[in-house]
Design an enzyme around this catalytic site. Structure first.
Site, PDB file in Angstrom:
ATOM      1  N   GLU A  36       9.928 -17.196 -25.395  1.00  0.00           N
ATOM      2  CA  GLU A  36       8.572 -17.600 -25.763  1.00  0.00           C
ATOM      3  C   GLU A  36       8.328 -17.479 -27.266  1.00  0.00           C
ATOM      4  O   GLU A  36       7.542 -18.227 -27.846  1.00  0.00           O
ATOM      5  CB  GLU A  36       7.533 -16.784 -24.988  1.00  0.00           C
ATOM      6  CG  GLU A  36       7.490 -17.084 -23.493  1.00  0.00           C
ATOM      7  CD  GLU A  36       8.520 -16.293 -22.682  1.00  0.00           C
ATOM      8  OE1 GLU A  36       9.382 -15.606 -23.279  1.00  0.00           O
ATOM      9  OE2 GLU A  36       8.451 -16.363 -21.440  1.00  0.00           O
ATOM     10  N   PHE A  57       1.683  -7.615 -10.698  1.00  0.00           N
ATOM     11  CA  PHE A  57       2.995  -8.001 -11.228  1.00  0.00           C
ATOM     12  C   PHE A  57       2.815  -8.984 -12.396  1.00  0.00           C
ATOM     13  O   PHE A  57       2.077  -9.959 -12.285  1.00  0.00           O
ATOM     14  CB  PHE A  57       3.829  -8.653 -10.117  1.00  0.00           C
ATOM     15  CG  PHE A  57       5.148  -9.175 -10.610  1.00  0.00           C
ATOM     16  CD1 PHE A  57       6.121  -8.315 -11.081  1.00  0.00           C
ATOM     17  CD2 PHE A  57       5.415 -10.542 -10.618  1.00  0.00           C
ATOM     18  CE1 PHE A  57       7.334  -8.796 -11.550  1.00  0.00           C
ATOM     19  CE2 PHE A  57       6.620 -11.031 -11.086  1.00  0.00           C
ATOM     20  CZ  PHE A  57       7.588 -10.156 -11.551  1.00  0.00           C
ATOM     21  N   GLN A  58       3.488  -8.725 -13.483  1.00  0.00           N
ATOM     22  CA  GLN A  58       3.412  -9.528 -14.713  1.00  0.00           C
ATOM     23  C   GLN A  58       1.986  -9.677 -15.214  1.00  0.00           C
ATOM     24  O   GLN A  58       1.615 -10.705 -15.771  1.00  0.00           O
ATOM     25  CB  GLN A  58       4.076 -10.902 -14.518  1.00  0.00           C
ATOM     26  CG  GLN A  58       5.589 -10.794 -14.395  1.00  0.00           C
ATOM     27  CD  GLN A  58       6.327 -12.121 -14.499  1.00  0.00           C
ATOM     28  OE1 GLN A  58       5.800 -13.165 -14.146  1.00  0.00           O
ATOM     29  NE2 GLN A  58       7.561 -12.079 -14.975  1.00  0.00           N
ATOM     30  N   LYS A 113      -4.371 -17.966 -12.688  1.00  0.00           N
ATOM     31  CA  LYS A 113      -3.701 -18.934 -11.818  1.00  0.00           C
ATOM     32  C   LYS A 113      -4.688 -19.657 -10.904  1.00  0.00           C
ATOM     33  O   LYS A 113      -4.547 -20.864 -10.653  1.00  0.00           O
ATOM     34  CB  LYS A 113      -2.635 -18.199 -10.989  1.00  0.00           C
ATOM     35  CG  LYS A 113      -1.636 -19.107 -10.312  1.00  0.00           C
ATOM     36  CD  LYS A 113      -0.507 -18.271  -9.716  1.00  0.00           C
ATOM     37  CE  LYS A 113       0.560 -19.155  -9.099  1.00  0.00           C
ATOM     38  NZ  LYS A 113       1.676 -18.333  -8.552  1.00  0.00           N
TER      39      LYS A 113
END
Lengths: 554, 80
Positions: free
Chosen positions: A53, A115-116, A165
């Site tokens: 990234e 998570f993440q 998301k």
């Protein structure tokens, strides 16, 4: 009849990117940004997969700097987002307009250490011009339009938009709204034109100190007209290189820590500094209290916060350089001073003598500069090779010299060159790097291979972290702590693993033919230039020292 | 160290308070106290910030003013 695919936050993102003229983006997918990558699949926007990234962020920076267009990069949540941070910081320090889109865990999971999940919105505060987190799908269009406007208005900079998301997946109406440009929020105080004209008319030894703001304001023509009419000796910062015509007889080169002796002496002797889009950076001023000690200051800038930040301005000219420079362009009677500066320029011209057969990096870079096609874009990494490129190469526009100025980020050069080449497919792009910096984003050779990006790589190889080694020798009693890189990989073999043609040269007699072969090669090429590990960058103004107390080659 | 009191008007947006606190710390000002309230009818926030530093207050005012969601910054008390 096949049903139309439902419009979502993700498809709306691409529609809005295209509304803003975005054709290319750089990024790396991951879990929390998968709906956006799914929408990319149907989009006309072209995506360049980088291999880290940070590489994507620097490619966006290089794209923006080479083309004047906004750069866009994508990353997923958590580590994807944190990997962007160095690129955002670099863009903030050098005022580069980029928009970074990060995926985020769904709003229902936010704040649960999912998570993440990382608070990239919080992390962005210190390394962006502004940032947004979208928590309502109805806000998405307005936020994205604002992100583009903020990145470009006034002093440009990076903007991050964090999109959870579920917002990416949320259904939206397929109706694009018109967007209007933001009004410049900060009302600038009126330009102090009267005082500035008086200072110009009184000056006997004025110097024009040119920074990166000139290129950012698209005011190269206005600056050159100003310099020509005034006949004023001029000096440039690292990021200002290319703004002044390098052939201008009154141009003295770069000032500051590794500036030319003529530039630094002229500034120290000046009675008026006309500062244009520059900010008295510590690498420019040396010991601030002793910088240009006899000079009054006229300071042109777009950012109110730069006025009086490190040096008090006697006249502040805030606003658009394209308007303000012509308003102050007047002829001056400074013949004796011009001749004095021209004489210093001649007396302290570069010396390319370097005994023995070993290759002298400044001479190589000068030859590359002399032989490269017109409008070649050079990118660099950070260290000795960067300063040699700044000293010994010539640029006819700031968009042809992309270097990490404010942040000084090693690993910038290769991905920035990728972005530059994609934005300017018809121009030659060469990255000048060092063996330390090159390894910091070496994975981007894979991006070059995938897209057959014809970037040329000049790798100045001394088997050291050369600039740190130079400082250890000069200021730390030669205690060479962790600067030896003599166990570097075989760079020619490494390039070969990515199908990139490569050559190593070790002696002076190989230089000319190798440069010509590289430039003529139709595709990516790596030229490894072995140099003497003891070569230093001269002159050097030691830390916390006045700029006329420079150390020189002995 | 000199003590200052700032009156800041903001658009009541996410993290505007964090942004002001981050800039204040980074630019070298210690925070002695803070009062903050939002007029929910207008979505305008009002922040009183009490800071001290050896640095001139203009440096902080200019940097706070650059933040996107700031409407106005005034120095209401100054011991310098």
């Amino acid at each position: 009849m096949a049903s139309e695919k439902q419009h979502t936050g993700s498809s709306l993102l691409f529609d809005i990117l295209q509304q803003h003229g975005v054709q290319h983006v750089f990024g790396y997918p991951g879990g929390a940004i998968m709906p956006i990558y799914d929408a990319l699949y149907d989009s006309d926007v072209e995506h360049f997969l980088c291999r880290h990234e940070q590489g994507a962020a620097f490619a966006a920076v290089g794209y923006a700097r080479a083309s004047g267009k906004i750069g866009v990069c994508f990353a997923t949540s958590g580590p994807g987002a944190t990997n962007l941070i160095t690129g955002l910081a670099d863009a903030l320090a050098d005022s580069i307009p980029i928009v970074a889109i990060t995926g985020q865990v769904p709003t229902s999971a936010m704040g649960s250490d999912a998570f993440q999940e990382i608070d990239i919105f919080g992390l962005s505060l210190a390394c962006t011009k502004h940032s947004f987190q979208v928590t309502d799908i109805n806000d998405l269009p307005k936020v994205l339009h604002k992100a583009f406007a903020i990145a470009l208005e006034g002093r440009q900079g990076p903007v991050l938009v964090d999109i959870p998301k579920d917002i990416q997946l949320a259904a939206v109406e397929n109706s694009l709204e018109d967007f209007s440009q933001l009004k410049n929020k900060v009302k600038l105080p009126p330009a102090n034109v009267g005082s500035a004209l008086a200072l110009l008319n009184q000056a006997k030894q004025p110097v024009l100190y040119v920074g990166g703001g000139v290129g950012m304001a698209n005011a190269v023509d206005e600056l050159r007209a100003f310099a020509k009419l005034a006949g004023m000796p001029s000096v440039s910062t690292l990021k200002g290189l290319g703004a002044i015509n390098p052939e201008d007889e009154n141009y003295l080169g770069m000032l500051g820590m590794h500036g030319t002796k003529a530039a630094n002496l002229a500034v120290q002797q000046s009675d008026l500094l006309v500062v244009v889009g520059a900010r008295f950076d510590d690498r420019v001023t040396g010991k601030l209290d002793e910088f240009a000690p006899h000079a009054k200051i006229i300071h042109f800038d777009i950012d109110t916060a730069e006025i009086n930040k490190r040096r008090k301005a006697d006249a502040a000219i805030l606003g658009d350089l394209k308007v303000n420079l012509p308003a102050l362009a007047i002829p001056l009677s400074i013949n004796d001073w011009q001749l004095h500066c021209q004489q210093m320029k001649a007396d302290f011209a570069w010396d390319y003598d370097h005994p023995g057969d070993t290759i002298f990096a400044p001479a190589v870079l000068k030859e590359v500069s002399d032989k490269m096609p017109e409008n070649t874009c050079i990118t660099t990494d950070v260290g000795q090779h960067q300063m040699w490129a700044a000293q010994h190469m010539s640029f006819n526009d700031p968009s042809n010299f992309l270097t990490s100025g404010g942040m000084g980020t090693m690993g910038f050069g290769l991905p920035a060159a990728i972005g530059a080449q994609i934005s300017r497919p018809n121009d030659c792009v060469i990255t000048v790097t060092g063996d330390g910096s090159f390894m910091m984003n070496v994975q981007e050779l894979s991006t070059i291979k995938r897209f057959q990006i014809p970037v040329k790589i000049v790798l100045i190889d001394n088997g050291k972290l050369g600039m740190v080694r130079q400082w250890q020798d000069l200021f730390f009693e030669g205690r060479l702590s962790e600067t030896d890189l003599s166990d570097n990989p075989d760079f020619v073999m490494l390039a070969g693993a990515f199908n990139i043609k490569a050559k190593e040269i070790t002696t002076k007699d190989q230089v000319s033919a190798a440069i010509e072969e590289m430039i003529d090669h139709d595709g990516p090429y790596l030229l490894q230039v072995k140099i003497d590990a003891q070569d230093n960058v001269w002159p050097l103004v030691p830390p916390n020292t006045a700029n006329d107390q420079m150390m020189e080659k002995t | 160290m000199n003590r200052y009191q700032l009156a800041i008007q903001v658009d009541d947006k996410q993290v505007v308070l964090e942004r002001i606190l981050q800039v204040t710390r980074y630019r070298g000002f210690l925070i002695d106290g803070i009062n903050a309230k939002v007029n929910t009818g207008t979505h305008i926030g009002y922040i009183e910030l009490f800071v001290r530093s050896d640095r001139p207050i203009e440096l902080l005012v200019d940097q706070i003013n650059k933040l996107i969601d700031i409407k106005d910054v005034k120095v209401t008390h100054n011991t310098a």
